[in-house]
Design an enzyme around this catalytic site. Structure first.
Site, PDB file in Angstrom:
ATOM      1  CG  ASP A   1      23.459  36.301  59.091  1.00  0.00           C
ATOM      2  OD1 ASP A   1      23.905  36.045  60.227  1.00  0.00           O
ATOM      3  OD2 ASP A   1      23.067  37.441  58.749  1.00  0.00           O
TER       4      ASP A   1
ATOM      5  CG  ASP B   1      29.413  37.890  59.576  1.00  0.00           C
ATOM      6  OD1 ASP B   1      28.389  37.701  60.262  1.00  0.00           O
ATOM      7  OD2 ASP B   1      29.735  39.018  59.129  1.00  0.00           O
TER       8      ASP B   1
ATOM      9  CE  LYS C   1      36.461  31.083  45.431  1.00  0.00           C
ATOM     10  NZ  LYS C   1      35.399  30.408  44.648  1.00  0.00           N
TER      11      LYS C   1
ATOM     12  CE1 TYR D   1      34.376  40.213  57.916  1.00  0.00           C
ATOM     13  CE2 TYR D   1      33.199  39.710  59.923  1.00  0.00           C
ATOM     14  CZ  TYR D   1      33.244  39.777  58.544  1.00  0.00           C
ATOM     15  OH  TYR D   1      32.136  39.425  57.809  1.00  0.00           O
TER      16      TYR D   1
ATOM     17  CG  ASP E   1      32.245  29.033  45.243  1.00  0.00           C
ATOM     18  OD1 ASP E   1      32.811  28.176  45.959  1.00  0.00           O
ATOM     19  OD2 ASP E   1      32.636  29.298  44.086  1.00  0.00           O
TER      20      ASP E   1
HETATM   21  C1  IPM Z   1      27.687  38.838  63.818  1.00  0.00           C
HETATM   22  C2  IPM Z   1      27.574  40.242  63.334  1.00  0.00           C
HETATM   23  C3  IPM Z   1      28.874  40.966  63.613  1.00  0.00           C
HETATM   24  C4  IPM Z   1      29.981  40.212  62.921  1.00  0.00           C
HETATM   25  C5  IPM Z   1      28.908  42.449  63.233  1.00  0.00           C
HETATM   26  C6  IPM Z   1      27.789  43.224  63.881  1.00  0.00           C
HETATM   27  C7  IPM Z   1      30.239  43.063  63.527  1.00  0.00           C
HETATM   28  O1  IPM Z   1      27.245  40.268  61.987  1.00  0.00           O
HETATM   29  O2  IPM Z   1      27.899  38.640  65.025  1.00  0.00           O
HETATM   30  O3  IPM Z   1      27.566  37.932  63.002  1.00  0.00           O
HETATM   31  O4  IPM Z   1      30.219  40.412  61.754  1.00  0.00           O
HETATM   32  O5  IPM Z   1      30.590  39.366  63.542  1.00  0.00           O
HETATM   33 MG    MG Z   2      26.760  38.372  61.215  1.00  0.00          MG
END
Ligand code: IPM
Ligand code: MG
Length: 357
Positions: free
Chosen positions: A252, A248, A192, A143, A224
């Site tokens: 989620d 990231d 990985k 990133y 994975d």
């Molecule tokens: C998060 C979000 C951010 C990230 C985006 C919005 C840049 O997905 O905080 O997880 O990737 O860190």
């Molecule tokens: Mg995110």
């Protein structure tokens, strides 16, 4: 009794609605436990772009630096999706993390017993409950690496680069080991390493550092496989440490198995007590301004703020307890309500939590 200065970035979409409830919670904590919280609203993301033509006004970083910590809602939305990559609201988020030196992102995924029915995974897989802490590296990796366009053999090419220094790996691994020491002392490092050189360095350093933390049982998992294990047997995890991009994605996933991404807070930390606290969900433009958003992730982020940055354990416990009580009393925002159940609005949910502090 303490006095604390907070910079508040409400942001876009549902950001302002959930932050408003989080601020009410802190004010109530202040009244009950005799602390003074001072709030200073600053602009970032789409809201900043609309007001001053940039998603990341210089003043925002300055005011955040002068504060004791930062509260953030969410940034971004379709309105700003066509801006060039460097000017997007998401870029502002990356810049503020890095500008404030917040390299460690703590994302707890805890299943609340009262919400076990919202969990999309079968009861026999989930077991009684689970409690995972994802420690995501936040200011390095792909990133932040070199990126751009170039002309290749087949025409235009775009590239991004994953790169980690020993220094970056060591400091995030230290946070992860310390976190594991305060929990069940089980650390899974996700990489990985069967493909990526940066992962091989990651694995080497995490392994070496185990010598400093002999009580921590550390293991390594390819990303994975980790994605699969999270839905196959989430109970096996205590602390997960991983790179920016893998974290990231996995955070989620971990959040979804708790029932709703609308429940989970996060803390971004660096050296020292300063931190930035935000729900892990996004700006959810589809429900913005409708009093439908779940404020619990933002409110639980305040518990993390009280605990990690201000060392106010009793106050943090009180906020978490209030959330649990409201859930046990049966109140549900739309994202966690069962079909046919009446949903509680953002403001009412916030008010009910405030009442119990
Ligand atoms: C998060 C979000 C951010 C990230 C985006 C919005 C840049 O997905 O905080 O997880 O990737 O860190
Ligand atoms: Mg995110």
């Amino acid at each position: 009794m303490g006095k604390y200065r907070l910079a508040v970035i409400s942001g876009d979409g549902i950001g302002p609605e959930v932050v408003a409830e989080a601020v009410k919670v802190l004010k109530k904590v202040g009244e009950t436990y005799h602390h003074e919280f001072e709030f200073r609203e600053v602009l970032m993301g789409g809201a900043a772009y609309d007001a001053c033509g940039t998603c990341f006004p210089e003043e925002t970083l300055e005011i955040c630096k002068q504060s004791d910590s930062v509260i953030l809602g969410a940034v971004g939305g379709p309105k700003w999706d066509s801006l060039p990559g460097d000017e997007r609201p998401e870029k502002a988020l990356l810049k503020i993390r890095s500008g404030l030196g917040l390299y460690a992102n703590l994302r707890p995924a805890i299943m609340h017993r009262a919400l076990s029915e919202a969990c999309p995974i079968k009861q026999e897989i989930i077991g009684d409950s689970f409690d995972i802490m994802v420690v995501r590296e936040l200011t390095g990796g792909i990133y932040f690496g070199d990126r751009g366009y170039r002309t290749g053999r087949y025409g235009e090419e775009a590239f991004d680069t994953e790169s980690y220094s020993e220094f970056e790996i060591r400091r995030i691994a230290r946070i992860a080991y310390d976190t594991a020491m305060a929990r069940k002392k089980k650390l899974v490092s996700v990489d990985k390493a069967n493909v990526l050189e940066s992962s091989r360095l990651w694995r080497k350093i995490v392994t070496e550092m185990n010598a400093e933390y002999p009580e921590v049982e550390v293991s390594h998992m390819y990303v994975d496989n980790a994605a699969m294990q999270l839905v196959r047997n989430p109970g096996q995890f205590d602390v997960i440490v991983t790179s920016n991009m893998f974290g990231d994605i996995l955070s989620d996933e971990a959040s979804m198995i708790t029932g709703s991404i609308g429940m989970l807070p996060s803390a971004s930390l660096g050296e020292g007590a300063f931190g930035m606290y935000e729900p892990i969900h996004g700006s959810a433009p589809d429900i913005a301004g409708q009093n439908k958003a779940n404020p619990i992730a933002a409110i639980l982020s305040m518990a993390m703020l009280l605990r990690y940055s201000f060392g106010l354990k009793e106050e943090a416990d009180a906020v978490e307890r209030a959330v649990t009580e409201v859930l046990e009393a049966g109140y549900r925002t739309a994202d966690i309500a069962k079909a046919g159940e009446t949903a509680t609005g953002t403001k009412e949910m916030g008010a009910r939590i405030v009442d119990r502090i």
